[in-house]
Write a protein that holds these residues in place. Structure first.
Motif, short mmCIF file in Angstrom:
data_model
loop_
_atom_site.label_atom_id
_atom_site.label_comp_id
_atom_site.label_asym_id
_atom_site.label_seq_id
_atom_site.Cartn_x
_atom_site.Cartn_y
_atom_site.Cartn_z
N GLU A 211 0.83 -1.22 0.00
CA GLU A 211 0.00 0.00 0.00
C GLU A 211 0.86 1.26 0.00
OE1 GLU A 211 -0.35 -2.58 1.98
OE2 GLU A 211 -2.40 -3.32 1.73
N ASN B 147 6.02 8.81 0.27
CA ASN B 147 4.65 8.98 0.80
C ASN B 147 4.66 10.15 1.78
OD1 ASN B 147 3.61 5.93 0.15
ND2 ASN B 147 5.71 5.93 0.86
N THR C 125 -3.93 3.91 4.81
CA THR C 125 -3.60 3.04 3.67
C THR C 125 -4.32 1.70 3.76
OG1 THR C 125 -1.71 1.93 4.68
CG2 THR C 125 -1.27 4.02 3.57
N CYS D 27 -3.32 -0.81 5.37
CA CYS D 27 -2.30 -1.87 5.26
C CYS D 27 -2.39 -2.81 6.46
CB CYS D 27 -0.91 -1.25 5.16
SG CYS D 27 -0.38 -0.45 6.67
#
Ligand SMILES: Cc1cc2nc3c(=O)[nH]c(=O)nc-3n(C[C@H](O)[C@H](O)[C@H](O)COP(=O)(O)OP(=O)(O)OC[C@H]3O[C@@H](n4cnc5c(N)ncnc54)[C@H](O)[C@@H]3O)c2cc1C
Length: 282
Positions: free
Chosen positions: A75, A80, A173, A175
């Motif tokens: 992800e 980021n 995300t 994740c």
């Protein structure tokens, strides 16, 4: 640093050995160097300049986590950025109040996404940079002087920031749970940036680029009060950040050669032309 009081004559190593030199170029943090590496015999004007540098505006610091993860987090991209909803407030907390935002904004880099040597196959290397304010005082120049502003409780803040960023990454995300995947971890904070890397107040970019820290106000590359001593790096002229620091190294080199009456090997051409003569003719 070794000197005869006015001119630098070399350096003293930690083991006590003295290495003599015609010139010394200092790459350690300039504020730290003036206050800790310069000889006791420097003139009092240099000592008061050194002290005044500790009062100048410093750049921000960071809490940085370096994680080895037992599996990949698909992800995440290579780069980021997680911005707090109240990001304006979070920057005010860092730059105006030298503290930690209630909700952190942070950058996550996944080097193993583009560099297969950064982690074993199927695993992940992650670097997280959480910008935070710098220390209130310099550990090295003002150990426990009464009346200085109190430091934040950094160990407690690191624990709390770590929890927050894991929660934010997982929530935003979707994740897998990150905590059980962490097999190895290194952390840096304003405390370690100062104690291990000799960055005054833990400011990761040295002196800030505020008005009174740039152009003619930025500390000069020729050391004050100590002949044949020069600076390169973030807190000297022209400024901080890798590209500017590299350009600054050329300025210092030119200055050293001028002072020694030596010709510059690049003549009138640019450094690029010296390094890439084959490309400079096209
Ligand atoms: C976490 C972090 C993220 C950053 N992100 C970016 C970015 O994205 N982009 C960017 O442009 N810049 C970034 N920077 C800033 C950039 O790294 C610095 O501006 C730049 O590296 C400064 O170069 P320098 O030569 O002054 O210091 P450094 O490259 O740190 O070199 C200083 C050297 O001096 C040595 N030294 C220290 N004390 C002594 C001593 N007593 N005796 C001998 N040697 C000593 C150190 O070991 C080190 O090798 C970041 C910095 C940090 C910490």
């Amino acid at each position: 640093m070794a000197s005869d009081g006015k001119t630098v004559t070399g350096i003293k190593t930690e083991s006590g050995e003295t290495l003599t030199a015609d010139i010394v170029v200092v790459n350690a943090d300039l504020v730290y160097a003036y206050n800790n590496l310069f000889p006791q015999t420097t003139p009092s004007s240099t000592k008061s300049y050194a002290n005044s540098l500790t009062k100048r505006a410093g750049s921000c610091s960071s809490i940085s986590f370096y994680w080895s993860l037992s599996q990949k987090i698909p992800e995440l991209q290579t780069h980021n950025i997680f911005l707090a909803d109240e990001y304006r407030e979070s920057f005010d907390a860092i730059f105006d109040r030298q503290s930690i935002p209630h909700e952190p904004s942070f950058y996550v880099n996944v080097p193993s996404r583009v560099d297969p040597t950064a982690a074993p196959e199927g695993k992940e290397a992650i670097v997280i940079l959480v910008p935070v304010g710098h220390l209130q005082n310099t550990r090295t120049t003002s150990p426990s002087t009464p009346g200085l502003p109190a430091e934040l409780d950094w160990p407690a803040l690191i624990t709390s920031v770590r929890k927050s960023i894991i929660r934010i990454i997982e929530t935003r995300t979707s994740c897998a749970s990150i905590e059980p995947l962490i097999t190895n971890e290194i952390t840096n904070s304003p405390l370690s940036w100062e104690s291990e890397f000799n960055l005054s107040k833990g400011s990761i970019l040295g002196l800030s680029h505020s008005f009174f820290n740039v152009l003619a106000f930025r500390p000069q590359t020729r050391a004050k009060g100590l002949k044949n001593c020069y600076f390169v790096g973030a807190s000297t002229h022209p400024g901080t950040g890798v590209p500017i620091v590299l350009a600054g190294a050329k300025i210092t080199t030119a200055q050293v050669l001028d002072d020694l009456g030596m010709e510059k090997p690049w003549g009138k051409g640019s450094l690029f032309e010296i390094l890439h003569p084959e490309k400079s003719h096209t």
